[in-house]
Design an enzyme around this catalytic site. Structure first.
Site, PDB file in Angstrom:
ATOM      1  N   ASP A  21     -26.726 -24.450  11.990  1.00 51.06           N
ATOM      2  CA  ASP A  21     -25.352 -24.205  11.357  1.00 51.06           C
ATOM      3  C   ASP A  21     -24.760 -23.572  12.182  1.00 51.06           C
ATOM      4  OD1 ASP A  21     -23.909 -23.130   9.165  1.00 51.06           O
ATOM      5  OD2 ASP A  21     -25.099 -21.312   9.581  1.00 51.06           O
ATOM      6  N   ASP A  23     -21.734 -21.003  11.121  1.00 46.81           N
ATOM      7  CA  ASP A  23     -21.124 -19.195  10.721  1.00 46.81           C
ATOM      8  C   ASP A  23     -22.475 -18.629  10.505  1.00 46.81           C
ATOM      9  OD1 ASP A  23     -18.647 -20.218  10.823  1.00 46.81           O
ATOM     10  OD2 ASP A  23     -18.666 -20.820   8.820  1.00 46.81           O
ATOM     11  N   GLU A  30     -18.131 -15.492  10.234  1.00 46.73           N
ATOM     12  CA  GLU A  30     -17.700 -16.506   9.322  1.00 46.73           C
ATOM     13  C   GLU A  30     -16.411 -17.146   9.580  1.00 46.73           C
ATOM     14  OE1 GLU A  30     -19.825 -17.716   6.699  1.00 46.73           O
ATOM     15  OE2 GLU A  30     -21.633 -16.746   7.452  1.00 46.73           O
ATOM     16  N   ARG A  66     -12.068 -20.392  -1.800  1.00 44.43           N
ATOM     17  CA  ARG A  66     -12.010 -19.446  -0.623  1.00 44.43           C
ATOM     18  C   ARG A  66     -10.631 -19.964   0.104  1.00 44.43           C
ATOM     19  NH1 ARG A  66     -17.417 -19.192   1.855  1.00 44.43           N
ATOM     20  NH2 ARG A  66     -17.911 -20.815   0.519  1.00 44.43           N
ATOM     21  N   SER A 109     -21.384 -27.763   9.960  1.00 47.75           N
ATOM     22  CA  SER A 109     -20.989 -26.460   9.771  1.00 47.75           C
ATOM     23  C   SER A 109     -19.886 -26.596   8.171  1.00 47.75           C
ATOM     24  CB  SER A 109     -19.845 -25.973  10.636  1.00 47.75           C
ATOM     25  OG  SER A 109     -19.201 -25.028  10.184  1.00 47.75           O
ATOM     26  N   GLY A 110     -20.001 -25.792   7.368  1.00 48.63           N
ATOM     27  CA  GLY A 110     -19.476 -25.496   6.155  1.00 48.63           C
ATOM     28  C   GLY A 110     -17.924 -24.868   6.616  1.00 48.63           C
ATOM     29  N   LYS A 154     -25.051 -31.715   4.907  1.00 50.00           N
ATOM     30  CA  LYS A 154     -25.705 -31.063   6.070  1.00 50.00           C
ATOM     31  C   LYS A 154     -27.091 -31.855   6.328  1.00 50.00           C
ATOM     32  CE  LYS A 154     -23.973 -26.430   7.001  1.00 50.00           C
ATOM     33  NZ  LYS A 154     -24.335 -24.863   7.274  1.00 50.00           N
ATOM     34  N   ASP A 177     -28.974 -19.875   8.416  1.00 48.64           N
ATOM     35  CA  ASP A 177     -29.232 -18.537   7.748  1.00 48.64           C
ATOM     36  C   ASP A 177     -28.872 -18.412   6.481  1.00 48.64           C
ATOM     37  OD1 ASP A 177     -26.062 -18.793   8.437  1.00 48.64           O
ATOM     38  OD2 ASP A 177     -26.184 -17.049   7.326  1.00 48.64           O
ATOM     39  N   ASN A 180     -27.023 -23.002   1.870  1.00 51.80           N
ATOM     40  CA  ASN A 180     -26.491 -24.333   2.146  1.00 51.80           C
ATOM     41  C   ASN A 180     -27.086 -24.810   3.366  1.00 51.80           C
ATOM     42  OD1 ASN A 180     -25.057 -22.496   3.793  1.00 51.80           O
ATOM     43  ND2 ASN A 180     -23.316 -23.910   4.091  1.00 51.80           N
TER      44      ASN A 180
HETATM   45 MG   LIG Z   1     -24.254 -19.926   8.173  1.00 56.38          MG
END
Ligand SMILES: [Mg+2]
Length: 222
Positions: A21, A23, A30, A66, A109-110, A154, A177, A180
């Site tokens: 991941d 962020d 983030e 967001r 990554s989101g 993902k 972390d 997601n």
């Molecule tokens: Mg993360």
């Protein structure tokens, strides 16, 4: 103490793949919050991000909410924000060691390609995937282009990169972390929670609690 419920020794295999991941895992930040700080929406965005990472909100819907607060920012914001990104301790050592041992490294990554691309190139990553922000006439519209990289995306991406490198899923490692990241951690041979939310620590094979990504190396036999 690190509680280990599963383990993987990649030295048994010719091929292995590590997927991280971004962020709060590869980087300390983030990405959405760095952008929101420039838009004046940090408080709102940070509260929603915290809830999404604990698994309390639908990721895609909450990301759209967001990102909508970023409407009106000039695209030069990416240059401003890039200088605020801090790589997590041990990231370069983890990547260099995995690659030196013949493994592949990808990040999914989101967050956003606009910030991730230069970082991924400088780190020499094999694969990376993130969301893309819509920009019209040099201004962020507050929309995300195409499908959102959520938990399922993902997991699908990890499988796609395993196939691309002819790596059995049993020889893949996922490190993350947030809530997601749980689906990709479930499909990987080894799922490592990295300084993660409680829900993620509970479900991972291993939970690392020190902010040093190179600590993952000993968990995979390197
Ligand atoms: Mg993360």
């Amino acid at each position: 103490m690190t509680e280990v419920r599963n383990s993987l020794d990649v030295t048994d295999s010719k091929r292995f793949l590590v997927v991280l991941d971004v962020d709060s895992t590869l980087i300390e930040n983030e990405a959405i919050e760095l952008l929101a700080a420039e838009a004046g929406s940090l408080d709102l965005v940070a509260a929603v991000t915290e809830r999404a990472m604990r698994g309390e909100l639908d990721f895609a819907e909450s990301l759209r909410e967001r990102v909508s607060t970023l409407a009106g920012l000039p695209e030069s914001v990416f240059d401003t924000v890039r200088s605020h990104i801090t790589l997590t301790q041990g990231a370069q050592k983890l990547i260099a060691t995995v690659k030196a041992q013949g493994g592949s490294v990808g990040v999914v990554s989101g967050g956003f390609h606009e910030l991730l691309d230069p970082l991924a190139e400088s780190l020499g990553l094999d694969f990376w995937k993130a969301n893309r922000l819509e920009i019209k006439d040099g201004i962020l519209t507050g929309k995300v282009l195409g499908d959102i990289v959520d938990a399922q995306a993902k997991a699908d991406t990890l499988i796609e990169w395993a196939e691309a490198t002819a790596t059995p899923l049993s020889q893949t490692v996922a490190i993350g972390d947030g809530a997601n990241d749980l689906k990709m951690m479930a499909v990987a041979g080894l799922g490592i929670a990295f300084c993660a939310k409680p829900v993620v620590q509970d479900k991972a094979d291993v939970a690392l609690k020190e902010r040093d990504l190179s600590k993952a190396l000993e968990l995979i036999g390197l």
